[in-house]
Motif scaffolding. Structure first.
Motif, PDB file in Angstrom:
ATOM      1  N   GLY A  70      -0.485 -10.709   2.808  1.00 36.09           N
ATOM      2  CA  GLY A  70       0.010  -9.483   3.433  1.00 36.09           C
ATOM      3  C   GLY A  70       1.524  -9.445   3.516  1.00 36.09           C
ATOM      4  N   GLU A  71       2.161 -10.604   3.606  1.00 38.10           N
ATOM      5  CA  GLU A  71       3.619 -10.656   3.668  1.00 38.10           C
ATOM      6  C   GLU A  71       4.239 -10.127   2.368  1.00 38.10           C
ATOM      7  OE1 GLU A  71       4.759 -14.646   4.630  1.00 38.10           O
ATOM      8  OE2 GLU A  71       3.324 -14.779   6.279  1.00 38.10           O
ATOM      9  N   ILE A  72       3.582 -10.402   1.238  1.00 44.07           N
ATOM     10  CA  ILE A  72       4.085  -9.902  -0.053  1.00 44.07           C
ATOM     11  C   ILE A  72       3.980  -8.380  -0.094  1.00 44.07           C
ATOM     12  CG2 ILE A  72       3.728  -9.913  -2.551  1.00 44.07           C
ATOM     13  CD1 ILE A  72       2.615 -12.721  -2.317  1.00 44.07           C
ATOM     14  N   ARG A  73       2.837  -7.858   0.307  1.00 45.03           N
ATOM     15  CA  ARG A  73       2.621  -6.401   0.251  1.00 45.03           C
ATOM     16  C   ARG A  73       3.570  -5.673   1.192  1.00 45.03           C
ATOM     17  NH1 ARG A  73      -3.590  -7.839   0.233  1.00 45.03           N
ATOM     18  NH2 ARG A  73      -3.916  -8.077  -2.006  1.00 45.03           N
ATOM     19  N   GLN A  74       3.895  -6.310   2.310  1.00 47.67           N
ATOM     20  CA  GLN A  74       4.860  -5.720   3.230  1.00 47.67           C
ATOM     21  C   GLN A  74       6.268  -5.775   2.631  1.00 47.67           C
ATOM     22  OE1 GLN A  74       4.725  -4.051   5.909  1.00 47.67           O
ATOM     23  NE2 GLN A  74       6.776  -4.200   6.801  1.00 47.67           N
ATOM     24  N   ALA A  75       6.595  -6.896   1.993  1.00 47.60           N
ATOM     25  CA  ALA A  75       7.946  -7.072   1.446  1.00 47.60           C
ATOM     26  C   ALA A  75       8.258  -6.081   0.338  1.00 47.60           C
ATOM     27  CB  ALA A  75       8.116  -8.505   0.947  1.00 47.60           C
ATOM     28  N   VAL A  76       7.276  -5.775  -0.533  1.00 49.15           N
ATOM     29  CA  VAL A  76       7.556  -4.902  -1.685  1.00 49.15           C
ATOM     30  C   VAL A  76       7.712  -3.442  -1.280  1.00 49.15           C
ATOM     31  CG1 VAL A  76       6.439  -6.433  -3.347  1.00 49.15           C
ATOM     32  CG2 VAL A  76       5.094  -4.641  -2.222  1.00 49.15           C
ATOM     33  N   THR A  77       7.441  -3.115  -0.012  1.00 53.92           N
ATOM     34  CA  THR A  77       7.688  -1.742   0.442  1.00 53.92           C
ATOM     35  C   THR A  77       9.163  -1.511   0.746  1.00 53.92           C
ATOM     36  OG1 THR A  77       7.299  -2.276   2.779  1.00 53.92           O
ATOM     37  CG2 THR A  77       5.384  -1.647   1.459  1.00 53.92           C
ATOM     38  N   GLN A  78       9.951  -2.591   0.752  1.00 53.01           N
ATOM     39  CA  GLN A  78      11.374  -2.508   1.026  1.00 53.01           C
ATOM     40  C   GLN A  78      12.150  -2.290  -0.285  1.00 53.01           C
ATOM     41  OE1 GLN A  78      12.274  -2.642   4.313  1.00 53.01           O
ATOM     42  NE2 GLN A  78      10.072  -2.794   4.678  1.00 53.01           N
ATOM     43  N   PRO A  79      13.417  -1.862  -0.206  1.00 47.69           N
ATOM     44  CA  PRO A  79      14.224  -1.642  -1.419  1.00 47.69           C
ATOM     45  C   PRO A  79      14.695  -2.952  -2.039  1.00 47.69           C
ATOM     46  CG  PRO A  79      15.552  -1.212   0.532  1.00 47.69           C
ATOM     47  CD  PRO A  79      14.137  -1.437   1.023  1.00 47.69           C
TER      48      PRO A  79
END
Length: 421
Positions: free
Chosen positions: A47-56
């Motif tokens: 889940g940390e990866i999926r959250q991170a890729v929502t950032q620029p």
């Protein structure tokens, strides 16, 4: 700042929030790299990866940063597996191209390793392969599962000259051209020799010790041979270090390089997590025998903070850090979580290795080896007969003084020119 609290553990959240990691820029890429490393060890952290890729995030910048920490294969594989839909098509193409080149290179190095081991076996020379493709296969089930640049092979001290000659006949040029007497002296003061095949750009490091001699915590040359393990690569059995010696070497190696790369910590976390048969009593014995308890505790503290590795009760109390260990681990974390993409390259200027030493003798040896211990560079610069060997100590000091003085003057001149323009 990236909202890490939603997916990350309280321990890691405190670690990151207390660091000097800044908002934007490289910090977002660094958090993405760390998220991918954590997911590789703890699948529940995806889940940390999926959250991170929502950032620029600048994904190409992220792979450069990951490579500094020897985590590029991990970053690419985790992103393609868990967040491919969120990646621009150009990034997916670039990632797959990078992974293809890396895989082919890893296969080339693995084939070369097997060929060298067969060559040594044919001459009756014992050999242990470690790090590189052997560790990748052992920890990640594939020789291309981690990033490496060279091959590491350990041989008995008495076989070093024969191994150098054998590989020399196969196109590998030794790092230094030494006479028989110089090689004997070199082996007493160092632990490895690099050999390079320039035509194929393959570097092999021949070891006869796990660590440079002189320190009270340097394992004896025979330590690696006391217990060994095996790894299967392409149905070939490769002899390697025992898992206890791997842990000892990993902690010493990280300490020597001031815990400068996240990839090395991920390897250690994977080793501990995948080795329920680890003989922790032997680890404690080795730590006491070589005086490496603090270095091991710093490494264990770091993998616990970053990867939430759980230790068995047999080692949990022993691994509890003292104030000095906690201080070193906290400063290492702050440096690793900084926004500086070159953090993985700072080695000599950081004090963590010295700080982890448990005796004044070892700190004195550190400075002596850094400033006064002659190297083949001094031997080549000023050829001296054996009876004048002692003169190499002042030659070494003078050479370093001239080198650093020239560097300082050049930096001053460059700065003056920049200001004048």
């Amino acid at each position: 700042m990236l909202n890490i609290q939603q997916h990350q553990s309280p321990r890691l959240t405190r670690t990151i929030n207390s660091s000097k990691c800044v908002c934007g820029g490289a910090s977002l890429e660094l958090l993405l790299v760390l998220a991918c490393a954590r997911a590789a060890i703890c699948p529940e952290s995806v889940g940390e990866i999926r959250q991170a890729v929502t950032q620029p995030v600048d994904f190409l910048k992220a792979i450069d940063l990951a490579s500094c920490h020897r985590l590029a294969p991990c970053l690419i594989q985790q992103l393609l597996q868990h967040a491919a839909a969120a990646l621009p098509e150009s990034v997916v193409v670039a990632f797959r191209r990078w992974l293809r080149v890396h895989t082919l290179r890893s296969m080339q190095l693995t084939a070369q390793l097997v060929q060298i081991l067969d060559r040594l076996k044919g001459q009756g020379i014992r050999a242990l392969a470690f790090k590189g493709p052997v560790l990748a296969q052992q920890l990640y089930d594939q020789p291309f599962g981690r990033e490496f640049e060279d091959l590491d092979i350990m041989v008995p001290t008495e076989a070093v000259d024969q191994v150098i000659a054998l590989l020399g006949a196969d196109g590998f040029e030794a790092q230094f051209r030494l006479s028989s007497g110089q090689l004997t002296r070199f082996q007493k003061n160092w632990c490895e020799m690099a050999l390079h095949d320039r035509a194929r750009n393959i570097l092999v490091e021949i070891h006869w010790r796990l660590f440079p001699p002189g320190y009270s915590f340097s394992p004896a040359a025979e330590t690696a041979w006391e217990a060994t393990g095996e790894v299967l690569i392409a149905q070939r059995s490769i002899r390697t270090l025992s898992i206890e010696n791997q842990l000892l070497f990993a902690c010493l190696h990280q300490a020597k390089h001031n815990w400068s790369r996240l990839g090395w910590l991920m390897d250690l976390a994977a080793l501990v997590k995948q080795s329920p048969q680890m003989d922790w009593e032997k680890v404690q014995y080795l730590a006491g025998r070589f005086g490496t308890a603090r270095m091991i505790r710093v490494s264990l503290q770091l993998i616990q903070n970053f990867f939430e590795v759980a230790f068995p009760s047999a080692i949990k109390e022993w691994a509890e850090p003292d104030k000095q260990t906690e201080s070193i681990a906290r400063r290492v974390e702050q440096r690793l979580l900084s926004a500086d993409p070159d953090a993985g390259e700072r080695i000599r200027t950081d004090p963590f290795f010295r700080a982890a030493m448990e005796s004044k003798h070892d700190r004195a040896v550190y400075w002596w080896q850094l400033i006064l211990r002659p190297t083949p560079l001094e031997w080549a610069l000023v050829p001296l007969p054996d009876w004048l060997w002692g003169l190499y100590y002042p030659v070494r000091a003078v050479r370093l003084l001239i080198k650093h003085a020239a560097g300082s003057l050049n930096a001053l001149f460059t700065r003056s020119r920049a200001q004048s323009h």
